[in-house]
Design a protein around this motif. Structure first.
Motif, short mmCIF file in Angstrom:
data_model
loop_
_atom_site.label_atom_id
_atom_site.label_comp_id
_atom_site.label_asym_id
_atom_site.label_seq_id
_atom_site.Cartn_x
_atom_site.Cartn_y
_atom_site.Cartn_z
N ARG A 177 86.20 5.64 41.31
CA ARG A 177 87.39 5.99 40.58
C ARG A 177 88.38 5.06 41.30
NH1 ARG A 177 85.32 11.02 40.71
NH2 ARG A 177 84.35 11.65 38.85
N GLN A 178 88.69 5.14 42.59
CA GLN A 178 89.72 4.69 43.18
C GLN A 178 89.46 2.98 43.18
OE1 GLN A 178 90.95 6.12 46.93
NE2 GLN A 178 91.70 4.43 47.79
N LEU A 179 88.52 2.62 43.89
CA LEU A 179 88.09 0.94 43.91
C LEU A 179 86.64 1.06 43.90
CD1 LEU A 179 89.14 -1.84 44.30
CD2 LEU A 179 88.99 -1.36 46.76
N ALA A 180 86.13 0.36 42.53
CA ALA A 180 84.77 0.37 42.73
C ALA A 180 84.45 -1.19 43.45
CB ALA A 180 84.30 0.17 41.14
N TYR A 181 84.99 -2.08 43.62
CA TYR A 181 84.45 -3.42 44.01
C TYR A 181 85.89 -4.05 44.52
CZ TYR A 181 82.65 -8.03 44.72
OH TYR A 181 82.52 -9.17 45.16
N PHE A 182 85.65 -4.75 45.64
CA PHE A 182 86.31 -5.85 46.14
C PHE A 182 85.82 -7.08 46.38
CE2 PHE A 182 85.39 -4.14 50.22
CZ PHE A 182 85.45 -5.02 51.05
N SER A 183 86.46 -8.35 46.57
CA SER A 183 85.64 -9.45 47.02
C SER A 183 85.67 -9.49 48.55
CB SER A 183 86.34 -10.67 46.33
OG SER A 183 85.92 -11.88 47.17
N PRO A 184 84.56 -9.37 49.34
CA PRO A 184 84.78 -9.53 50.88
C PRO A 184 85.19 -10.90 51.19
CG PRO A 184 82.45 -9.65 50.06
CD PRO A 184 83.40 -9.33 48.84
N PHE A 185 84.87 -11.91 50.25
CA PHE A 185 85.07 -13.27 50.65
C PHE A 185 86.68 -13.40 50.93
CE2 PHE A 185 80.99 -13.53 49.14
CZ PHE A 185 80.10 -14.61 49.57
N ASN A 186 87.60 -13.03 50.39
CA ASN A 186 88.91 -13.24 50.35
C ASN A 186 89.72 -11.85 50.79
OD1 ASN A 186 88.45 -15.91 49.01
ND2 ASN A 186 87.94 -14.66 47.29
N ASN A 187 89.20 -11.05 50.61
CA ASN A 187 89.91 -9.88 50.62
C ASN A 187 89.43 -8.59 51.81
OD1 ASN A 187 92.27 -10.13 48.84
ND2 ASN A 187 90.50 -10.15 47.50
N THR A 188 89.88 -7.47 51.96
CA THR A 188 89.39 -6.29 52.56
C THR A 188 89.68 -5.11 52.17
OG1 THR A 188 88.81 -5.65 55.01
CG2 THR A 188 91.09 -5.99 54.49
N SER A 189 89.08 -4.09 52.66
CA SER A 189 89.32 -2.77 52.05
C SER A 189 89.17 -1.71 53.10
CB SER A 189 88.15 -2.38 50.99
OG SER A 189 88.66 -1.03 50.58
N SER A 190 90.24 -0.63 53.06
CA SER A 190 90.23 0.23 54.28
C SER A 190 88.95 1.10 54.59
CB SER A 190 91.47 1.22 53.92
OG SER A 190 91.46 1.68 52.78
N ILE A 191 88.32 1.19 53.37
CA ILE A 191 87.12 2.23 53.56
C ILE A 191 85.92 1.41 54.37
CG2 ILE A 191 86.20 1.56 51.04
CD1 ILE A 191 85.90 5.21 52.47
N SER A 192 85.93 0.15 54.03
CA SER A 192 84.86 -0.81 54.56
C SER A 192 85.10 -0.94 56.00
CB SER A 192 84.71 -1.93 53.68
OG SER A 192 84.36 -1.68 52.20
N THR A 193 86.45 -1.35 56.26
CA THR A 193 86.83 -1.35 57.60
C THR A 193 86.62 -0.26 58.56
OG1 THR A 193 89.26 -1.08 57.26
CG2 THR A 193 88.33 -3.43 57.16
N ARG A 194 86.88 0.66 57.98
CA ARG A 194 86.79 1.87 58.88
C ARG A 194 85.30 2.08 59.15
NH1 ARG A 194 87.12 8.04 56.29
NH2 ARG A 194 86.36 9.19 58.38
N PHE A 195 84.52 2.14 58.04
CA PHE A 195 82.98 2.08 58.01
C PHE A 195 82.52 1.21 59.35
CE2 PHE A 195 78.26 1.94 56.26
CZ PHE A 195 78.27 3.17 57.12
N ALA A 196 83.03 -0.18 59.47
CA ALA A 196 82.77 -0.98 60.54
C ALA A 196 83.12 -0.61 61.72
CB ALA A 196 83.52 -2.26 60.00
N HIS A 197 84.48 -0.01 61.86
CA HIS A 197 84.82 0.64 63.02
C HIS A 197 83.90 1.74 63.67
CE1 HIS A 197 87.52 2.18 65.92
NE2 HIS A 197 87.39 3.45 65.49
N GLU A 198 83.52 2.56 62.76
CA GLU A 198 82.79 3.67 63.20
C GLU A 198 81.32 3.35 63.61
OE1 GLU A 198 83.88 6.81 63.69
OE2 GLU A 198 85.82 6.48 62.90
N ILE A 199 80.86 2.25 62.69
CA ILE A 199 79.50 1.85 63.43
C ILE A 199 79.58 0.99 64.59
CG2 ILE A 199 77.78 -0.02 62.99
CD1 ILE A 199 78.39 0.46 59.90
N ALA A 200 80.69 0.46 65.03
CA ALA A 200 80.88 -0.40 66.13
C ALA A 200 81.17 0.35 67.32
CB ALA A 200 81.97 -1.38 65.99
N ARG A 201 81.76 1.41 67.39
CA ARG A 201 82.06 2.56 68.39
C ARG A 201 81.01 3.23 68.79
NH1 ARG A 201 83.88 7.73 67.94
NH2 ARG A 201 84.24 8.67 65.93
#
Length: 449
Positions: free
Chosen positions: A75-99
């Protein structure tokens, strides 16, 4: 919702691993619902899901909080283009995986699943060698019985022989070592001698092919689809030492073993004592609620390329998909909140004890496993060398008998694989193996009928 037409599956749904000889004639079960460790078919029958879908439904079915997290994100954001932009939910998940990943594996490249994660890892290895002036250093060493996916590069480094019969592969980029299953060691050969032989396989291959030609060795901590093959203790650590001695990268394919299957976020370091150069993962990342995968690359490899005037031209429309990231974060939260890693560690001894007890059945050739992974290898005549059609037949009988009693197993020819949701209780483990034992014994009684 409109009821399904029973012909639509055969008329329109072209399935993975579809056999051409039975195309359009299959009678598949319709799985229409799920709760906890159970799925429900279109007849309303409840079945214990022994394989957790395909090694992936870690936190079980029917988790409203995951569905809600996905819906809220859509509902908030169904999609964003990862080629040109980023999203806080995806960057957070990347951070949680990396740690949670071992060592300096801090660079998370999101993919659509395990196959594309492996393709990404191999393409990055090739890309790095091109930029470092080593364009001939491209061969990926793998093992017989290894399975790394069905996209082109992933399939090219997969070593299940019957999967390689009819499709083209990048054979010039792959080299396969012999089977690492201790069951098939020479008569009288000790486990230690077998281990030495397997390590020598790898080093000899690097020396024969040329270290200037070999880019990486790819290995599953446990060869999952190959039949839950557990290499001898110390195998991965010694392989890593060989690789690094010859400037060969080590890719650990944790598509199955990561996210709790062995009781840890990642098995490479916590179970097998290694810090790979790249880890691939998928499946349990989102508990199977939505597709996602990742290739996690070490800082050291990235540092070699930083500042170079080149683009890593690899990516996917759905890399870092926000709804998938929301599902992954919520699944991760549930695993931690409910202590599922500790739960798997506590119940793994019972799981493996019940698995081992099936060894006494006359058609069982071998039992093997670790954590919440297990395989019972059967044979129509009780030997390791039964005819293939006989092995298919006994596997089908066991599958049929188990489903009659309320258990789904994953038959891999003559092998029954179990990898249940991580929430499975002690009582449910016992129930699962009780059914499996009865199913195998009944199939054994029926084999000559």
């Amino acid at each position: 919702m409109t009821a399904h037409n029973t012909n639509w599956d055969n008329e329109h749904f072209f399935h993975p691993w579809e056999g051409m000889e039975t195309l359009g004639q299959n009678d598949r079960a319709y799985i229409e619902g799920g709760e906890g460790i159970y799925v429900r078919n279109d007849r309303g029958e409840r079945l214990m899901d022994g394989p957790a879908g395909m090694w992936c439904v870690q936190v079980g079915y029917g988790r409203e909080e995951i569905a809600d997290a996905m819906a809220d994100q859509a509902r908030q954001l169904a999609y964003f283009s990862p080629f040109n932009n980023t999203s806080s939910i995806s960057t957070r998940f990347a951070h949680e995986i990396a740690r949670r990943a071992p060592g300096d594996l801090n660079n998370v490249f999101f993919t659509t699943g395990g196959s594309t994660a492996v393709d990404t890892a191999i393409r990055f290895v090739h890309f790095r060698n091109n930029l470092m002036g080593r364009p001939e250093k491209k061969i990926i060493i793998s093992r017989q019985k290894a399975y790394h996916g069905s996209t082109y590069l992933a399939a090219s480094v997969s070593g299940k022989e019957r999967d390689r019969l009819w499709l083209d592969k990048a054979d010039h980029l792959s080299h396969f070592l012999p089977n690492v299953n201790p069951l098939h060691r020479s008569d009288g050969q000790s486990i230690d001698a077998f281990l030495d032989e397997k390590i020598a396989d790898l080093e000899n291959a690097i020396l024969t092919l040329g270290a200037d030609k070999v880019a990486a060795f790819i290995a599953e901590p446990i060869l999952a689809s190959g039949g839950v093959i557990v290499p001898p203790k110390g195998y991965h650590k010694r392989c890593l030492e060989v690789c690094h001695r010859h400037d060969v990268l080590y890719i650990s394919d944790e598509v199955v073993t990561a996210f709790g299957r062995l009781g840890h976020w990642f098995a490479s370091e916590d179970v097998f004592g290694i810090q790979p150069d790249i880890i691939t993962c998928a499946k349990g990342m989102t508990s199977g609620y939505v597709p996602m995968g990742a290739a996690i690359v070490s800082d050291r490899l990235i540092a070699d390329l930083t500042g170079m005037g080149a683009t890593f031209s690899n990516g996917y429309t759905y890399s870092g998909h926000p709804v998938s990231a929301a599902a992954g974060l919520k699944s991760m939260e549930i695993i931690e909140r409910d202590g599922l890693l500790e739960h798997v560690q506590a119940l793994s001894p019972l799981f493996q004890e019940r698995l081992s007890s099936l060894q006494d059945i006359d058609i069982v050739v071998d039992t093997r496993g670790m954590g919440f992974m297990g395989c019972v290898e059967c044979s129509a005549d009780g030997s390791k060398d039964a005819l293939l059609d006989q092995d298919y037949a006994i596997g089908a009988l066991i599958d049929e008998e188990c489903q009659k009693r309320g258990l789904l197993v994953r038959p891999l020819i003559n092998m029954c694989v179990t990898s249940p949701p991580l929430i499975m209780s002690a009582d449910q483990i016992n129930q699962m193996f009780d059914i499996l034992e009865t199913g195998i014994k009944t199939a054994a009684d029926r084999r000559g009928a």
